[in-house]
Design an enzyme around this catalytic site. Structure first.
Site, short mmCIF file in Angstrom:
data_model
loop_
_atom_site.label_atom_id
_atom_site.label_comp_id
_atom_site.label_asym_id
_atom_site.label_seq_id
_atom_site.Cartn_x
_atom_site.Cartn_y
_atom_site.Cartn_z
N GLU A 102 0.84 -1.19 0.00
CA GLU A 102 0.00 0.00 0.00
C GLU A 102 0.88 1.25 0.00
O GLU A 102 1.80 1.37 0.82
CB GLU A 102 -0.90 0.00 1.23
CG GLU A 102 -1.73 1.27 1.38
CD GLU A 102 -2.40 1.40 2.73
OE1 GLU A 102 -2.91 2.50 3.02
OE2 GLU A 102 -2.40 0.41 3.50
N THR A 107 -13.02 10.20 -10.18
CA THR A 107 -12.24 8.98 -10.39
C THR A 107 -11.52 9.04 -11.73
O THR A 107 -10.35 8.64 -11.85
CB THR A 107 -13.14 7.74 -10.32
OG1 THR A 107 -13.63 7.61 -8.98
CG2 THR A 107 -12.39 6.48 -10.71
N GLN A 108 -12.18 9.54 -12.75
CA GLN A 108 -11.54 9.67 -14.06
C GLN A 108 -10.30 10.56 -13.95
O GLN A 108 -9.24 10.24 -14.51
CB GLN A 108 -12.52 10.27 -15.07
CG GLN A 108 -13.69 9.37 -15.42
CD GLN A 108 -14.64 10.06 -16.38
OE1 GLN A 108 -14.21 10.68 -17.35
NE2 GLN A 108 -15.93 9.96 -16.12
N GLY A 115 -0.45 5.90 27.15
CA GLY A 115 -0.32 7.31 26.82
C GLY A 115 1.00 7.84 27.35
O GLY A 115 1.74 7.13 28.04
N CYS A 153 -0.39 -0.43 30.02
CA CYS A 153 0.80 0.44 30.02
C CYS A 153 0.62 1.57 31.04
O CYS A 153 0.74 1.33 32.23
CB CYS A 153 1.05 0.96 28.60
SG CYS A 153 2.73 1.57 28.34
N LEU A 154 0.32 2.78 30.61
CA LEU A 154 0.09 3.87 31.56
C LEU A 154 -1.09 3.52 32.48
O LEU A 154 -1.11 3.92 33.64
CB LEU A 154 -0.18 5.17 30.81
CG LEU A 154 -0.33 6.44 31.66
CD1 LEU A 154 0.95 6.73 32.44
CD2 LEU A 154 -0.71 7.63 30.80
N LEU A 186 -1.78 0.61 33.71
CA LEU A 186 -1.21 -0.18 34.81
C LEU A 186 -0.50 0.74 35.80
O LEU A 186 -0.70 0.64 37.01
CB LEU A 186 -0.23 -1.20 34.27
CG LEU A 186 0.74 -1.77 35.33
CD1 LEU A 186 0.58 -3.28 35.46
CD2 LEU A 186 2.18 -1.44 35.03
N HIS A 199 1.08 -4.27 25.62
CA HIS A 199 -0.10 -3.89 24.83
C HIS A 199 -0.74 -5.13 24.21
O HIS A 199 -0.48 -5.47 23.06
CB HIS A 199 0.31 -2.90 23.73
CG HIS A 199 0.67 -1.55 24.24
ND1 HIS A 199 -0.26 -0.54 24.35
CD2 HIS A 199 1.84 -1.04 24.70
CE1 HIS A 199 0.32 0.55 24.85
NE2 HIS A 199 1.59 0.26 25.07
N GLU A 257 -3.64 -5.56 23.07
CA GLU A 257 -4.54 -5.27 21.95
C GLU A 257 -3.87 -5.45 20.60
O GLU A 257 -4.54 -5.70 19.58
CB GLU A 257 -5.09 -3.84 22.06
CG GLU A 257 -4.11 -2.71 21.80
CD GLU A 257 -3.32 -2.26 23.02
OE1 GLU A 257 -2.79 -1.14 23.02
OE2 GLU A 257 -3.23 -3.06 23.99
#
Length: 547
Positions: free
Chosen positions: A139, A190-191, A353, A380-381, A383, A519, A521
């Site tokens: 990408e 788009t064209q 953060g 992280c923060l 905790l 982290h 997530e």
């Protein structure tokens, strides 16, 4: 050797190139192919690590310690392929590499120019690992026509030209705006976007068109004619209720078939989409609902917590419930009582953060969760602020705080329960950092092991006592406070293998109160929800029965 799919964007930004690429990767996997996805960003930052979340959204971290664009999170969530440092590059890194080579004399005195030196560096990046997979999806960030993107477009043009015929295709993502007064989808933007792309030597093989409604046959024919693509290669991408509907929707629109046709692969293997049907059914037909508060510093921009929001959704999938995440600004809790905002919610999550702003509000949120027995997940923060709260209100360390919030020019305000980590072991070698070091790439980054206490909430969630998770932080809980905190009820249930660094804390005699330094997530996927999020949402489901 891999076949390459280059994904570009036009008309406007933020159309979802990363999501479209991730969904395409998942569809190719469903047909039995191996894939890897990459992101090339034209900005001059070396990486997003020093960029504000308000500027660029979250920073995604790989196992090998790279700070990357959030699109790599989409890639991992949809394909399950762990991203690597070599899957993300920026113009800043490219130019830095070129200048380092020039200083070393690698170019033997030649005049250094965008062509060929910068474009060659980009092409070298594209070749990394090309023999490992069937398809490489790359990408290009930004929008065609952006001046900073020109070297990347030129590089992929050259790259495709140098490959055997049929080894590379170009997929262009655009917007078809709907004009209500005329009741029409307009193809002209788009064209013009394709004209801009063709002017730099790239002709798209596939158009993916974002639209509010199905593309009528007349407009599809017009796009095919004026953009010089086959009508069946004009793919509509409609707005969806869930991003996890994208693989199925794009398959129904013919995207993966058009890609394989463009490569001349026939007959194409039949796809097995059962995984995505199961995920979508769990998302769209939940058995209940829970409400989770995200008490953070960057709540004005949802992309700042992109992986977090998706991991909560995955936790909902694991428990067959819909998760409604409510973003709450932690600064508000520094001025107001958090109770009116948090009462009635089924779980509280305090994310990571940097900096002092809003942290006292996070501490009050953690206190509310601990005292009211509401499920709590601190990351992280989150905790660190839970530890500070326990130190102040349970262990009698009234001035507990973090070294991050004390400036060198001022007298120390806090007793540093949280300190600046100046030394740790990485890959068997000792890493040393000073607070005055450059910021970019100098944190404790990437995957590190942790050992969990048998019988703890964390060990029960993981089903093991040995884990590996991704980190991104400079500050650490001081292990010297462990005895006092555990005596007061805050248990250190996860440590680094050498026992020096706290990784997980839990509140004793609480239904579910867990803080983690890493982290989780970042590793969660819809078809493989992260154990901690599955367990946290499970606890929230139990809480919903009590509220």
């Amino acid at each position: 050797m891999a076949r390459y799919i280059f994904i570009t964007g036009g008309v406007v930004s933020s159309l979802g190139k990363g999501l479209a690429g991730a969904a395409l990767g998942a569809l190719l996997q469903a047909r039995g192919y191996t894939v890897r996805l990459r992101k090339l960003d034209p900005y001059l930052n070396v990486d997003p690590g020093t960029m504000s979340p308000f500027e660029h959204g979250e920073v995604f971290v790989t196992d090998d310690g790279a700070e990357t664009d959030l699109d790599l999170g989409h890639y991992e969530r949809f394909t399950g392929v762990a991203a690597r440092r070599t899957d993300s590059i920026s113009a800043g890194r490219i130019y830095s590499n070129v200048l380092e080579k020039e200083r070393r004399g690698d170019y033997l005195g030649k005049t250094i120019q965008v062509i060929p030196h910068v474009t060659n560096e980009i092409k070298d990046f594209l070749r990394i690992g090309e023999d490992e997979v069937d398809f490489m999806l790359c990408e290009i960030g930004g929008t065609v026509g952006d001046i900073e993107g020109l070297p990347f477009f030129e590089a992929i043009r050259q790259f495709a030209q140098e490959r055997p015929r049929g080894a590379c295709i170009f997929m262009h993502l655009t917007l078809l705006p709907f004009i209500k007064t005329s009741g029409e989808l307009k193809t002209k933007p788009t064209q013009h976007s394709v004209k801009e792309l063709r002017s730099i030597g790239i002709a798209p093989d596939i158009l993916v068109c974002r639209a509010e409604m199905a593309i009528p046959p007349k407009e599809r024919e017009k796009l095919a004619l004026f953009c010089n693509v086959r009508a069946e290669s004009v793919i509509e991408a409609l707005d969806l209720p869930s991003i996890y509907a994208a693989p199925l929707a794009l398959h129904d629109a013919g995207l993966d078939g058009a890609v394989l046709d463009a490569f001349g692969i026939s007959p194409a293997p039949r796809p097995d989409l059962s995984r995505w049907r199961s995920v979508l059914e769990a998302v769209e037909k939940p058995d209940g609902e829970v409400r989770i508060a995200i008490v953070g510093k960057y709540t004005q921009l949802g992309d700042a917590y992109k992986s977090l929001a998706e991991a909560l959704t995955h936790g909902g999938v694991a428990n067959r419930v819909r998760v409604r995440a409510e973003l709450l600004d932690s600064e508000v809790f520094e001025r107001e009582d958090p109770a009116p905002y948090l009462e009635g919610l089924h779980g509280i999550l305090v994310p990571g953060g940097f900096g002092e702003r809003g942290t006292e509000g996070m501490i009050r949120a953690a206190q509310f969760a601990r005292e009211r027995k509401v499920p709590y997940l601190g990351i992280c923060l989150g905790l660190q602020m839970a530890v500070v709260e326990a130190a102040r209100n349970l262990a009698g360390v009234n001035s507990a705080g973090s070294q991050e919030f004390d400036h060198e020019a001022a007298a120390a305000r806090f007793e540093h329960v949280i300190y600046h980590m100046s030394e740790w072991v990485e890959n068997g070698e000792t890493v040393r950092r000073k607070a005055t070091d450059a910021k970019g790439g100098t944190m404790r980054l990437g995957a590190y092991d942790a050992v969990l206490t048998e019988g703890s909430h964390a060990a029960q969630a993981y089903g093991t006592t040995r884990i590996s998770e991704r980190h991104r932080h400079r500050y650490e809980v001081d292990i010297a406070y462990r005895e006092r905190l555990e005596a007061a009820g805050l248990v250190f249930s996860g440590l680094s293998p050498d026992g020096a660094l706290p990784e997980i804390v839990e509140v004793r005699d609480h239904p579910w109160f867990v803080g983690v330094q890493f982290h989780p997530e970042l590793k969660s996927k819809p078809f493989e929800p992260h154990p901690l999020f599955a367990s946290f949402i499970g606890a929230a489901v139990e809480q919903s029965r009590l509220v």
